[in-house]
Design an enzyme around this catalytic site. Structure first.
Site, PDB file in Angstrom:
ATOM      1  N   THR A  97     -45.136  57.134  87.191  1.00  0.00           N
ATOM      2  CA  THR A  97     -46.518  57.421  87.587  1.00  0.00           C
ATOM      3  C   THR A  97     -46.695  58.932  87.460  1.00  0.00           C
ATOM      4  O   THR A  97     -46.124  59.697  88.236  1.00  0.00           O
ATOM      5  CB  THR A  97     -46.800  56.987  89.039  1.00  0.00           C
ATOM      6  N   LYS A 172     -53.767  53.349  86.811  1.00  0.00           N
ATOM      7  CA  LYS A 172     -52.890  53.426  87.999  1.00  0.00           C
ATOM      8  C   LYS A 172     -53.574  54.240  89.105  1.00  0.00           C
ATOM      9  O   LYS A 172     -53.442  53.946  90.298  1.00  0.00           O
ATOM     10  CB  LYS A 172     -51.547  54.041  87.594  1.00  0.00           C
ATOM     11  N   LYS A 240     -47.797  62.406  95.984  1.00  0.00           N
ATOM     12  CA  LYS A 240     -47.717  62.857  94.580  1.00  0.00           C
ATOM     13  C   LYS A 240     -48.826  62.183  93.782  1.00  0.00           C
ATOM     14  O   LYS A 240     -49.574  62.825  93.041  1.00  0.00           O
ATOM     15  CB  LYS A 240     -46.331  62.488  94.017  1.00  0.00           C
TER      16      LYS A 240
HETATM   17  N1  LIG Z   1     -40.776  52.745  94.330  1.00  0.00           N
HETATM   18  C1  LIG Z   1     -41.923  52.120  94.182  1.00  0.00           C
HETATM   19  O1  LIG Z   1     -42.288  51.224  94.958  1.00  0.00           O
HETATM   20  C2  LIG Z   1     -42.830  52.466  93.009  1.00  0.00           C
HETATM   21  C3  LIG Z   1     -43.899  51.612  92.704  1.00  0.00           C
HETATM   22  C4  LIG Z   1     -44.715  51.918  91.623  1.00  0.00           C
HETATM   23  C5  LIG Z   1     -44.498  53.077  90.892  1.00  0.00           C
HETATM   24  N2  LIG Z   1     -43.459  53.919  91.233  1.00  0.00           N
HETATM   25  C6  LIG Z   1     -43.271  55.127  90.423  1.00  0.00           C
HETATM   26  O2  LIG Z   1     -42.144  54.929  89.571  1.00  0.00           O
HETATM   27  C7  LIG Z   1     -41.462  56.156  89.387  1.00  0.00           C
HETATM   28  C8  LIG Z   1     -40.013  56.003  89.829  1.00  0.00           C
HETATM   29  O3  LIG Z   1     -40.002  55.617  91.197  1.00  0.00           O
HETATM   30  P1  LIG Z   1     -38.645  55.184  91.932  1.00  0.00           P
HETATM   31  O4  LIG Z   1     -39.061  54.614  93.238  1.00  0.00           O
HETATM   32  O5  LIG Z   1     -37.781  54.394  90.998  1.00  0.00           O
HETATM   33  O6  LIG Z   1     -37.987  56.619  92.175  1.00  0.00           O
HETATM   34  P2  LIG Z   1     -36.470  56.977  92.548  1.00  0.00           P
HETATM   35  O7  LIG Z   1     -35.755  55.829  93.150  1.00  0.00           O
HETATM   36  O8  LIG Z   1     -36.511  58.277  93.296  1.00  0.00           O
HETATM   37  O9  LIG Z   1     -35.799  57.237  91.107  1.00  0.00           O
HETATM   38  C9  LIG Z   1     -36.178  58.317  90.308  1.00  0.00           C
HETATM   39  C10 LIG Z   1     -35.345  58.283  89.054  1.00  0.00           C
HETATM   40  O10 LIG Z   1     -35.712  59.393  88.231  1.00  0.00           O
HETATM   41  C11 LIG Z   1     -34.563  60.200  87.984  1.00  0.00           C
HETATM   42  N3  LIG Z   1     -34.981  61.592  87.926  1.00  0.00           N
HETATM   43  C12 LIG Z   1     -35.822  62.233  88.780  1.00  0.00           C
HETATM   44  N4  LIG Z   1     -35.996  63.500  88.400  1.00  0.00           N
HETATM   45  C13 LIG Z   1     -35.263  63.674  87.288  1.00  0.00           C
HETATM   46  C14 LIG Z   1     -35.036  64.781  86.426  1.00  0.00           C
HETATM   47  N5  LIG Z   1     -35.619  65.964  86.644  1.00  0.00           N
HETATM   48  N6  LIG Z   1     -34.216  64.606  85.392  1.00  0.00           N
HETATM   49  C15 LIG Z   1     -33.622  63.404  85.168  1.00  0.00           C
HETATM   50  N7  LIG Z   1     -33.801  62.324  85.936  1.00  0.00           N
HETATM   51  C16 LIG Z   1     -34.600  62.467  86.985  1.00  0.00           C
HETATM   52  C17 LIG Z   1     -33.619  59.929  89.147  1.00  0.00           C
HETATM   53  O11 LIG Z   1     -32.303  60.252  88.800  1.00  0.00           O
HETATM   54  P3  LIG Z   1     -31.163  60.455  89.939  1.00  0.00           P
HETATM   55  O12 LIG Z   1     -30.611  59.088  90.204  1.00  0.00           O
HETATM   56  O13 LIG Z   1     -30.191  61.373  89.340  1.00  0.00           O
HETATM   57  O14 LIG Z   1     -31.848  61.062  91.145  1.00  0.00           O
HETATM   58  C18 LIG Z   1     -33.843  58.426  89.321  1.00  0.00           C
HETATM   59  O15 LIG Z   1     -33.159  57.699  88.341  1.00  0.00           O
HETATM   60  C19 LIG Z   1     -42.246  57.209  90.182  1.00  0.00           C
HETATM   61  O16 LIG Z   1     -43.132  57.876  89.338  1.00  0.00           O
HETATM   62  C20 LIG Z   1     -42.977  56.395  91.218  1.00  0.00           C
HETATM   63  O17 LIG Z   1     -44.177  57.025  91.663  1.00  0.00           O
HETATM   64  C21 LIG Z   1     -42.621  53.629  92.257  1.00  0.00           C
END
Ligand SMILES: NC(=O)c1ccc[n+]([C@@H]2O[C@H](COP(=O)([O-])OP(=O)(O)OC[C@H]3O[C@@H](n4cnc5c(N)ncnc54)[C@H](OP(=O)(O)O)[C@@H]3O)[C@@H](O)[C@H]2O)c1
Length: 291
Positions: A97, A172, A240
């Site tokens: 997102t 979104k 965010k």
């Molecule tokens: N969680 C939800 O319910 C949900 C629902 C809809 C949409 N989203 C969206 O989907 C996206 C991911 O969400 P998530 O919940 O999966 O987040 P998350 O669990 O915090 O995972 C983030 C991922 O991105 C990687 N990452 C972050 N910064 C990075 C960087 N600078 N360089 C390389 N890798 C990086 C992290 O790697 P590491 O493992 O090394 O930290 C991890 O694999 C976000 O944009 C969020 O807004 C989330």
């Protein structure tokens, strides 16, 4: 079956990549914290790479799902970024997102290298990712969409092309605007029920069969009444998203007074230490009245 790379094995990416492997696609994963990539390979097979560039080599489709605009740029651009490894004709499908601006920027950069780009944020949360029933809102060109869509179906219940690059992210934003006002309304309704001395659970059971019904009401009223906020999308992530869409609204002239107010309410929740609480924690700001 396709050769696919998946970059970012977080709460969302880990199970999404898993669905691709289960469907029989040949998957190579990359994650900044390499232990998570190794764990994914142990669980699902496939390969892991040490850079996004290496993961993207030979892939027909490269999926990414990282945190925000800057994270996305860091895995896509530069010497070790995915674009540097992709072969002409391949398509980058970004599930982060992020802003519509970064989507348009990456679409241009991809086109300069004869690559495709689709912005494809998702809705449905962790449970949607684990169960493979996400909603995927896509921006980009139709020929790229037509190639990616059958593969995206591995973890989706609804996939739709919404328009040119950036349109997935804009859709979104519409989703998040709906959720912000709705959750605040639900928090106020539950708070009012408590202040009025009603049985909150009974009140919700009754009104859930009428016009006030919603996903949030069905799935969150019990935990909101119990003051439990460990059930999904974190407040930090929501802020965010709200920051991105309020910025977009400043440019397109949309008036979002309630959404802007709810954004400030989420800032209050962060100040209370609720950064990782889920979005339904808005009710925690509303103290039960002294009776
Ligand atoms: N969680 C939800 O319910 C949900 C629902 C809809 C949409 N989203 C969206 O989907 C996206 C991911 O969400 P998530 O919940 O999966 O987040 P998350 O669990 O915090 O995972 C983030 C991922 O991105 C990687 N990452 C972050 N910064 C990075 C960087 N600078 N360089 C390389 N890798 C990086 C992290 O790697 P590491 O493992 O090394 O930290 C991890 O694999 C976000 O944009 C969020 O807004 C989330």
């Amino acid at each position: 079956m396709s050769k696919v790379a998946f970059i970012g094995l977080g709460v969302m990416g880990y199970p999404m990549a898993g669905h691709l492997a289960r469907k029989g696609h040949e998957v190579c994963v990359y994650n900044r914290t390499s232990a998570k990539a190794a764990q994914w390979v142990d669980e699902f097979g496939g390969r892991c790479a040490s850079t996004p560039r290496e993961a993207a080599q030979d892939a027909e489709l490269v999926m990414s799902c990282v945190g925000n605009d800057d994270d996305l740029r860091s895995v896509v651009l530069g010497e070790d970024g995915a674009l540097a490894g992709m072969v002409p004709g391949a398509v980058l499908v970004d599930h982060t997102t992020a802003s519509a601006d970064v989507a348009r920027e990456l679409a241009v950069q991809a086109a300069e290298r004869e690559l495709g780009f689709l912005d494809a944020p998702v809705s449905g949360g962790q449970a949607g990712a684990q169960n493979g029933v996400l909603t995927v809102m896509v921006g980009g060109e139709k020929p790229f969409y037509d190639r990616a869509e059958p593969v995206i179906q591995a973890y989706a219940r609804m996939v739709r092309l919404m328009g040119p690059a950036g349109s997935g992210q804009l859709t979104k934003m519409v989703n998040q605007i709906c959720i912000a006002g709705l959750v605040q309304g639900l928090a106020e309704a539950l708070h009012f029920a408590q202040c009025a001395g009603l049985d909150g659970l009974a009140a919700m059971e009754v009104i859930s069969k009428g016009a006030a019904q919603s996903w949030q009401l069905e799935n969150r009223h019990k935990t909101m009444l119990a003051g439990e906020f460990e059930f999904g999308f974190a407040v930090d992530w929501m802020r965010k998203d709200l920051s991105i869409l309020l910025d977009e609204a400043r440019h397109n002239g949309a008036q979002l007074p309630v959404t802007a107010l709810v954004d400030q309410f989420y800032a209050d929740i962060q100040a209370m230490g609720g950064n990782r609480w889920d979005t339904s924690s808005l009710i925690a700001r509303l103290k039960p009245a002294r009776r």
